[in-house]
Design an enzyme around this catalytic site. Structure first.
Site, PDB file in Angstrom:
ATOM      1  N   TRP A  21      40.612  38.248  38.644  1.00 22.72           N
ATOM      2  CA  TRP A  21      39.358  39.091  38.529  1.00 22.72           C
ATOM      3  C   TRP A  21      39.232  39.615  36.756  1.00 22.72           C
ATOM      4  O   TRP A  21      38.524  39.607  36.135  1.00 22.72           O
ATOM      5  CB  TRP A  21      39.260  40.154  39.359  1.00 22.72           C
ATOM      6  CG  TRP A  21      38.122  41.065  39.132  1.00 22.72           C
ATOM      7  CD1 TRP A  21      36.831  40.792  38.648  1.00 22.72           C
ATOM      8  CD2 TRP A  21      37.981  42.692  39.837  1.00 22.72           C
ATOM      9  NE1 TRP A  21      36.111  42.055  38.716  1.00 22.72           N
ATOM     10  CE2 TRP A  21      36.704  42.929  39.138  1.00 22.72           C
ATOM     11  CE3 TRP A  21      38.827  43.415  40.474  1.00 22.72           C
ATOM     12  CZ2 TRP A  21      36.267  44.380  39.696  1.00 22.72           C
ATOM     13  CZ3 TRP A  21      38.274  44.713  41.006  1.00 22.72           C
ATOM     14  CH2 TRP A  21      37.005  45.171  40.238  1.00 22.72           C
ATOM     15  N   ASP A  51      43.664  33.451  43.062  1.00 17.78           N
ATOM     16  CA  ASP A  51      42.310  33.674  43.345  1.00 17.78           C
ATOM     17  C   ASP A  51      41.219  34.202  42.465  1.00 17.78           C
ATOM     18  O   ASP A  51      41.594  34.842  41.509  1.00 17.78           O
ATOM     19  CB  ASP A  51      42.665  34.865  44.346  1.00 17.78           C
ATOM     20  CG  ASP A  51      41.242  35.501  44.860  1.00 17.78           C
ATOM     21  OD1 ASP A  51      40.656  35.020  45.985  1.00 17.78           O
ATOM     22  OD2 ASP A  51      41.142  36.727  44.449  1.00 17.78           O
ATOM     23  N   TYR A  56      33.244  36.524  38.396  1.00 13.32           N
ATOM     24  CA  TYR A  56      34.328  37.147  37.746  1.00 13.32           C
ATOM     25  C   TYR A  56      33.866  36.653  36.257  1.00 13.32           C
ATOM     26  O   TYR A  56      34.300  35.510  35.851  1.00 13.32           O
ATOM     27  CB  TYR A  56      35.616  36.755  37.834  1.00 13.32           C
ATOM     28  CG  TYR A  56      36.079  37.341  39.226  1.00 13.32           C
ATOM     29  CD1 TYR A  56      35.642  38.416  39.936  1.00 13.32           C
ATOM     30  CD2 TYR A  56      37.429  36.834  39.777  1.00 13.32           C
ATOM     31  CE1 TYR A  56      35.894  38.826  41.039  1.00 13.32           C
ATOM     32  CE2 TYR A  56      37.900  37.513  41.211  1.00 13.32           C
ATOM     33  CZ  TYR A  56      37.280  38.338  41.583  1.00 13.32           C
ATOM     34  OH  TYR A  56      37.568  38.857  42.984  1.00 13.32           O
ATOM     35  N   SER A 152      36.795  37.233  52.285  1.00 15.90           N
ATOM     36  CA  SER A 152      37.119  38.414  51.971  1.00 15.90           C
ATOM     37  C   SER A 152      36.516  39.513  52.294  1.00 15.90           C
ATOM     38  O   SER A 152      35.270  39.422  52.334  1.00 15.90           O
ATOM     39  CB  SER A 152      36.951  38.294  50.310  1.00 15.90           C
ATOM     40  OG  SER A 152      37.783  39.551  49.520  1.00 15.90           O
TER      41      SER A 152
END
Ligand SMILES: NC(=O)c1ccc[n+]([C@@H]2O[C@H](COP(=O)([O-])OP(=O)(O)OC[C@H]3O[C@@H](n4cnc5c(N)ncnc54)[C@H](OP(=O)(O)O)[C@@H]3O)[C@@H](O)[C@H]2O)c1
Length: 327
Positions: A21, A51, A56, A152
């Site tokens: 992220w 991930d 992002y 998620s």
């Protein structure tokens, strides 16, 4: 680096993996050059799982990972996410048309023919009543656009509902010294069903590194500045939803439990790895030094029962009343 199986995928992934992220956006100024150096260090340390998400940095994080993959010969498994491009989270937004479009964008960004693992990106709780959405994901596997899918989630109740769907391979959830509830009921159920668990926000947005102070400053475009009260997205994603001053006080108590020669980040990550239902922790890393520091948690010996009890006590006294009932 040690490796653990991820769901029923047949993959063995690094128990400390890489959360991408911060190299996309919302964490202040991070240069692509430094991000690529951090990603490369992760691979050097034995990380084989990353991930990310389509949102992002609007694909920036995915594109950096594509660059990394091009320059490295090791197998690197990438989990991305879809759903947050919706202006508002509605179940209707998870249509075949939208999912297909989002996935096509990620395929392009990641420069691959099929996504390794697609995760629904924290949809609202009622999505888990919509069997048809999971049917669309099954179809996307059938046509070769995704290999596997997972979710998620914000809340335990969502995690429990998600794993009722037979093809959900993984659940990503906040789990750290300040978020202990997933270990109560959910971990056992996930283990029974052989569903992988990705422990996100493992350092409580940096708080569990022990480096933050009452007067620490964060850039204007860092969520630790602008989302402390959930102004833009779920407040739980920033410092795990723990009040800043209370979190710092709990961190000060945790210091007494850390063995000599071990950093607090490593301690916090090793604590997560004590739970065998967890597949991997996915700490965010902005620099090679942070990545190496985090990866070395995998080499530490098990924490003693006394230290585990200490973390439980501090959580129970200081943090539990703030977060336990919420997520
Ligand atoms: N909804 C979702 O699905 C969702 C939401 C949140 C996160 N995630 C995933 O979970 C991953 C991890 O969570 P996160 O990045 O939010 O939080 P985190 O891993 O708890 O904290 C990461 C931050 O802590 C600092 N840090 C990391 N390692 C350090 C070290 N060894 N020493 C000192 N500082 C260190 C870095 O920021 P500074 O250097 O600036 O302090 C880094 O960006 C994300 O990258 C993302 O992949 C998913």
């Amino acid at each position: 680096m040690n490796y653990r199986p991820l769901g029923r995928t047949g993959w063995n992934v690094s128990e400390i993996s890489f959360g991408a992220w911060a190299i996309g956006g919302f964490w202040g100024n991070v240069s692509d050059q430094e991000s690529l150096a951090a990603l490369n260090r992760a691979i050097d340390e034995g990380v084989n799982f990353i991930d990310t998400a389509d949102v992002y940095g609007d694909g920036r994080s995915e594109r950096l990972i594509a660059q990394l993959k091009k320059s490295r010969k090791q197998e690197i498994i990438v989990a991305t996410k879809a759903g947050r491009k919706l202006p508002k989270q509605t179940v209707e937004g998870y249509s075949r048309e939208n999912l297909t479009r989002w996935i096509e964008d990620s395929l392009k960004n990641l420069a691959v023919e099929a996504l390794d693992l697609l995760q629904l990106h924290c949809p609202s709780t009622d999505l888990y009543d919509r069997v048809e959405v999971f049917g669309i994901l099954d179809d996307l596997i059938r046509v070769g656009k995704i290999r596997y899918y997972g979710v998620s989630v914000e809340k335990i109740e969502e995690a429990l509902k998600a794993i009722e769907y037979p093809n959900v391979q993984s659940v990503q959830i906040i789990f750290n010294c300040f978020r202990q509830r997933p270990a109560e009921e959910f971990f056992g159920r996930a283990k029974q069903k052989k569903v992988g668990i990705l422990a996100r926000v493992p350092l409580a947005s940096g708080m569990l590194t022990g480096k933050l102070r009452p007067d620490s400053k964060f850039a204007k475009d860092d969520h630790r500045n602008f989302n402390r009260h959930g102004e833009m997205f779920d407040v739980g994603e920033t410092f795990s939803g723990v009040d800043y001053e209370i979190g710092l006080a709990a961190v000060d108590e945790l210091r007494a439990l850390i063995p000599n020669g071990v950093g607090m980040s490593q301690f916090a990550l090793r604590w997560i790895l004590m739970f065998d239902a967890v597949t991997c922790a996915i700490p965010g890393g902005k620099t090679p030094a942070q990545v190496s520091d985090n990866c070395h948690a995998s080499e530490l010996p098990a924490l003693t029962p006394e230290r585990m009890a200490g973390v439980k006590r501090i959580y129970g006294e200081k943090i539990k009343p703030l977060v336990h009932h919420r997520w």
